[in-house]
Design an enzyme around this catalytic site. Sequence first.
Site, short mmCIF file in Angstrom:
data_model
loop_
_atom_site.label_atom_id
_atom_site.label_comp_id
_atom_site.label_asym_id
_atom_site.label_seq_id
_atom_site.Cartn_x
_atom_site.Cartn_y
_atom_site.Cartn_z
N SER A 37 107.90 -35.93 86.03
CA SER A 37 108.09 -36.94 85.44
C SER A 37 107.01 -37.57 85.38
O SER A 37 106.42 -38.10 86.46
CB SER A 37 109.61 -37.68 85.74
OG SER A 37 109.56 -38.94 85.16
N ASP A 63 101.78 -36.20 85.65
CA ASP A 63 101.35 -36.78 84.28
C ASP A 63 100.22 -35.71 83.93
O ASP A 63 99.34 -35.53 84.47
CB ASP A 63 100.44 -38.00 84.57
CG ASP A 63 99.75 -38.47 83.12
OD1 ASP A 63 99.81 -37.73 82.32
OD2 ASP A 63 99.13 -39.71 83.13
N ASN A 90 107.04 -28.46 79.22
CA ASN A 90 107.90 -29.02 78.21
C ASN A 90 107.25 -30.32 77.60
O ASN A 90 107.70 -30.88 76.57
CB ASN A 90 109.24 -29.37 78.65
CG ASN A 90 110.09 -30.13 77.96
OD1 ASN A 90 110.42 -29.74 76.90
ND2 ASN A 90 110.35 -31.58 78.61
N SER A 143 106.93 -25.60 68.75
CA SER A 143 107.58 -26.47 67.70
C SER A 143 107.62 -25.27 66.39
O SER A 143 106.46 -24.78 66.30
CB SER A 143 107.28 -27.89 67.42
OG SER A 143 107.80 -28.12 66.09
N LYS A 170 100.46 -27.64 68.34
CA LYS A 170 101.64 -26.56 68.58
C LYS A 170 101.00 -25.29 68.01
O LYS A 170 101.33 -24.36 68.72
CB LYS A 170 102.95 -26.98 67.90
CG LYS A 170 103.58 -28.21 68.74
CD LYS A 170 103.87 -28.05 69.99
CE LYS A 170 104.50 -29.18 70.56
NZ LYS A 170 104.83 -28.94 72.20
#
Length: 247
Positions: A37, A63, A90, A143, A170
């Site tokens: 995170s 990060d 992700n 995506s 992507k």
Amino acid sequence: MTNTQQTSVLITGGNKGLGLEAGRRLGELGWTIFLGSRDEGRGREAADKLAAGGARVVMVPLDVTSDESVAAAVRLVREHTDRLDVLINNAGAPGRGIAPAQATVEEIHGVYDTNVYGPIRVTHAFLPLLEAADHPRVVMVSSAVGAFSVVTDPEQTASKLHELAYSSSKTALNMITVRYAQALPHIKFNIATPGEVANRKFAATDMNNHTGQLTVTEGTDSIVRLATLGPDGPSGIFVDRLGPVAW
């Protein structure tokens, strides 16, 4: 399915949405979750939520746009394990949906730093831990808008979304994943999109202001499937929750 008793996974962007839900589902399988995170506060809240559900979880400040942060994440993970079974790249940035005529290099670079350079940065840093695993897997969360088959189909909404940054990032991620898969056959590198391309559906997340028709759980079906591939599973494929996606 793999032996879940000793399986570990690092999930970037794991404090919410698809990352958090993938962590919850894999935690229920008995996996150790390294929850990456960028925001430490939100990361700890998310980790506490997973732990309350019974998961073994370690919050990892991460990060993906920072070499220093990624290096620190490797050191932290090494304090807990000498190998990493699964990496789920992700973390993603949507950009601002700027039309091609108004798009600048600065706008493109900001999105690429997270969506393209980030997965390369994290994958490169964690390769030694992945290579120490018996059956390593890397899942790139992409995506449908990264597929030429989708953006050139007039029936798909993506064909009418005229922007440069997110969709092209992507597409680049998809090619990068295939090249990793070809060059490193001992590691399974695969691509997941959280939607149903054939039905023109996508998962409801913060990135799309929760306008998607699929739940976040449904959106992680493809991610979890690729994360739990067995040793005889494929590498270098692009799938949604229904099956293969045309490039």
